[in-house]
Design a protein around this motif. Structure first.
Motif, PDB file in Angstrom:
ATOM      1  N   SER A 105      14.106  10.757  16.652  1.00 44.57           N
ATOM      2  CA  SER A 105      15.329  10.159  17.170  1.00 44.57           C
ATOM      3  C   SER A 105      16.510  10.368  16.230  1.00 44.57           C
ATOM      4  N   GLU A 106      16.308  10.089  14.954  1.00 39.41           N
ATOM      5  CA  GLU A 106      17.398  10.226  13.975  1.00 39.41           C
ATOM      6  C   GLU A 106      17.827  11.678  13.792  1.00 39.41           C
ATOM      7  N   ALA A 107      16.892  12.603  13.939  1.00 43.29           N
ATOM      8  CA  ALA A 107      17.203  14.021  13.754  1.00 43.29           C
ATOM      9  C   ALA A 107      17.663  14.695  15.052  1.00 43.29           C
ATOM     10  N   GLY A 108      17.564  13.979  16.153  1.00 44.81           N
ATOM     11  CA  GLY A 108      18.005  14.538  17.424  1.00 44.81           C
ATOM     12  C   GLY A 108      17.077  15.599  17.995  1.00 44.81           C
ATOM     13  N   VAL A 109      15.779  15.436  17.771  1.00 50.47           N
ATOM     14  CA  VAL A 109      14.790  16.344  18.356  1.00 50.47           C
ATOM     15  C   VAL A 109      13.790  15.511  19.151  1.00 50.47           C
ATOM     16  N   SER A 110      13.062  16.150  20.031  1.00 52.57           N
ATOM     17  CA  SER A 110      12.064  15.403  20.809  1.00 52.57           C
ATOM     18  C   SER A 110      10.839  15.122  19.943  1.00 52.57           C
ATOM     19  N   VAL A 111      10.127  14.086  20.306  1.00 57.12           N
ATOM     20  CA  VAL A 111       8.883  13.749  19.613  1.00 57.12           C
ATOM     21  C   VAL A 111       7.892  14.894  19.750  1.00 57.12           C
ATOM     22  N   ALA A 112       7.821  15.493  20.934  1.00 60.33           N
ATOM     23  CA  ALA A 112       6.882  16.600  21.165  1.00 60.33           C
ATOM     24  C   ALA A 112       7.211  17.780  20.249  1.00 60.33           C
ATOM     25  N   TYR A 113       8.500  18.117  20.121  1.00 58.04           N
ATOM     26  CA  TYR A 113       8.914  19.234  19.276  1.00 58.04           C
ATOM     27  C   TYR A 113       8.594  18.936  17.813  1.00 58.04           C
ATOM     28  N   LEU A 114       8.896  17.723  17.365  1.00 55.23           N
ATOM     29  CA  LEU A 114       8.588  17.338  15.989  1.00 55.23           C
ATOM     30  C   LEU A 114       7.082  17.396  15.741  1.00 55.23           C
ATOM     31  N   SER A 115       6.306  16.963  16.707  1.00 58.82           N
ATOM     32  CA  SER A 115       4.851  17.020  16.582  1.00 58.82           C
ATOM     33  C   SER A 115       4.379  18.466  16.434  1.00 58.82           C
ATOM     34  N   GLU A 116       4.975  19.376  17.194  1.00 59.55           N
ATOM     35  CA  GLU A 116       4.607  20.790  17.089  1.00 59.55           C
ATOM     36  C   GLU A 116       4.983  21.359  15.720  1.00 59.55           C
ATOM     37  N   ILE A 117       6.102  20.902  15.171  1.00 61.20           N
ATOM     38  CA  ILE A 117       6.499  21.343  13.824  1.00 61.20           C
ATOM     39  C   ILE A 117       5.487  20.824  12.806  1.00 61.20           C
ATOM     40  N   GLU A 118       5.143  19.549  12.912  1.00 62.28           N
ATOM     41  CA  GLU A 118       4.215  18.943  11.951  1.00 62.28           C
ATOM     42  C   GLU A 118       2.815  19.541  12.032  1.00 62.28           C
ATOM     43  N   THR A 119       2.394  19.955  13.210  1.00 60.08           N
ATOM     44  CA  THR A 119       1.060  20.528  13.349  1.00 60.08           C
ATOM     45  C   THR A 119       1.039  22.033  13.108  1.00 60.08           C
ATOM     46  N   GLY A 120       2.219  22.633  12.862  1.00 61.02           N
ATOM     47  CA  GLY A 120       2.292  24.047  12.566  1.00 61.02           C
ATOM     48  C   GLY A 120       2.311  24.945  13.783  1.00 61.02           C
ATOM     49  N   LYS A 121       2.427  24.365  14.975  1.00 62.01           N
ATOM     50  CA  LYS A 121       2.477  25.176  16.193  1.00 62.01           C
ATOM     51  C   LYS A 121       3.829  25.844  16.362  1.00 62.01           C
ATOM     52  N   LYS A 122       4.869  25.227  15.803  1.00 64.62           N
ATOM     53  CA  LYS A 122       6.212  25.804  15.817  1.00 64.62           C
ATOM     54  C   LYS A 122       6.809  25.646  14.423  1.00 64.62           C
ATOM     55  N   SER A 123       7.656  26.603  14.075  1.00 63.23           N
ATOM     56  CA  SER A 123       8.285  26.536  12.749  1.00 63.23           C
ATOM     57  C   SER A 123       9.531  25.669  12.755  1.00 63.23           C
ATOM     58  N   GLY A 124      10.118  25.452  13.902  1.00 64.05           N
ATOM     59  CA  GLY A 124      11.349  24.671  13.984  1.00 64.05           C
ATOM     60  C   GLY A 124      12.558  25.555  13.791  1.00 64.05           C
ATOM     61  N   SER A 125      13.569  25.335  14.592  1.00 66.89           N
ATOM     62  CA  SER A 125      14.796  26.119  14.453  1.00 66.89           C
ATOM     63  C   SER A 125      15.481  25.744  13.142  1.00 66.89           C
ATOM     64  N   ALA A 126      16.354  26.619  12.688  1.00 69.73           N
ATOM     65  CA  ALA A 126      17.087  26.342  11.452  1.00 69.73           C
ATOM     66  C   ALA A 126      17.893  25.053  11.579  1.00 69.73           C
ATOM     67  N   ALA A 127      18.512  24.861  12.741  1.00 65.76           N
ATOM     68  CA  ALA A 127      19.321  23.653  12.957  1.00 65.76           C
ATOM     69  C   ALA A 127      18.453  22.391  12.936  1.00 65.76           C
ATOM     70  N   ALA A 128      17.308  22.456  13.598  1.00 63.63           N
ATOM     71  CA  ALA A 128      16.421  21.294  13.633  1.00 63.63           C
ATOM     72  C   ALA A 128      15.885  20.978  12.240  1.00 63.63           C
ATOM     73  N   MET A 129      15.501  22.007  11.506  1.00 60.56           N
ATOM     74  CA  MET A 129      14.977  21.788  10.153  1.00 60.56           C
ATOM     75  C   MET A 129      16.060  21.217   9.237  1.00 60.56           C
ATOM     76  N   ALA A 130      17.294  21.670   9.420  1.00 57.04           N
ATOM     77  CA  ALA A 130      18.400  21.138   8.611  1.00 57.04           C
ATOM     78  C   ALA A 130      18.618  19.655   8.920  1.00 57.04           C
ATOM     79  N   ARG A 131      18.534  19.277  10.194  1.00 58.69           N
ATOM     80  CA  ARG A 131      18.700  17.857  10.555  1.00 58.69           C
ATOM     81  C   ARG A 131      17.531  17.018  10.032  1.00 58.69           C
ATOM     82  N   LEU A 132      16.314  17.551  10.121  1.00 63.51           N
ATOM     83  CA  LEU A 132      15.152  16.831   9.588  1.00 63.51           C
ATOM     84  C   LEU A 132      15.303  16.636   8.083  1.00 63.51           C
ATOM     85  N   ALA A 133      15.711  17.685   7.401  1.00 68.84           N
ATOM     86  CA  ALA A 133      15.899  17.588   5.950  1.00 68.84           C
ATOM     87  C   ALA A 133      16.951  16.539   5.610  1.00 68.84           C
ATOM     88  N   GLN A 134      18.036  16.516   6.374  1.00 67.95           N
ATOM     89  CA  GLN A 134      19.091  15.544   6.116  1.00 67.95           C
ATOM     90  C   GLN A 134      18.573  14.115   6.289  1.00 67.95           C
TER      91      GLN A 134
END
Length: 110
Positions: free
Chosen positions: A66-95
């Motif tokens: 929610s805080e990073a502006g991504v879906s829970v499903a997308y974040l779950s895929e990033i955390e499980t290694g199924k997706k690498s995450g877009s540069a924009a999404a990773m930048a928001r997560l890092a922030q």
């Protein structure tokens, strides 16, 4: 100096540098946070950096998404290694996690 003295001097310098690094924590935004050993070991074992940092920040999957502006499903895929995450999404997560984006780099499953 002899070899032993040179090695001792190098060790002392390294320890002093580490103490200085720790002293700068929190005062210098360009300095990365030092993780507790248990979390470092999880990262070294190949766990998702996003997941480890999220848990270190005591955040739920849905709160971080929610805080990073991504879906829970997308974040779950990033955390499980199924997706690498877009540069924009990773930048928001890092922030949101207050880390450098490089600290969230991870491998993607084939």
């Amino acid at each position: 100096m002899n070899r032993k003295a040179d090695e001792d001097a190098a060790d002392i310098a390294a320890v002093r540098e580490q103490f200085a690094f720790v002293a700068r924590q929190g005062r210098d935004a360009s300095v990365s946070e030092v993780l507790p050993e248990v979390l470092t070991m999880r990262l070294l074992a190949g766990e998702s950096p996003v997941s480890v940092w999220r848990e270190h920040r005591s955040m739920t999957l849905s709160a971080l998404a929610s805080e990073a502006g991504v879906s829970v499903a997308y974040l779950s895929e990033i955390e499980t290694g199924k997706k690498s995450g877009s540069a924009a999404a990773m930048a928001r997560l890092a922030q949101v996690l207050s880390v450098h984006v490089e600290q969230l780099a991870t491998r993607v499953e084939g």
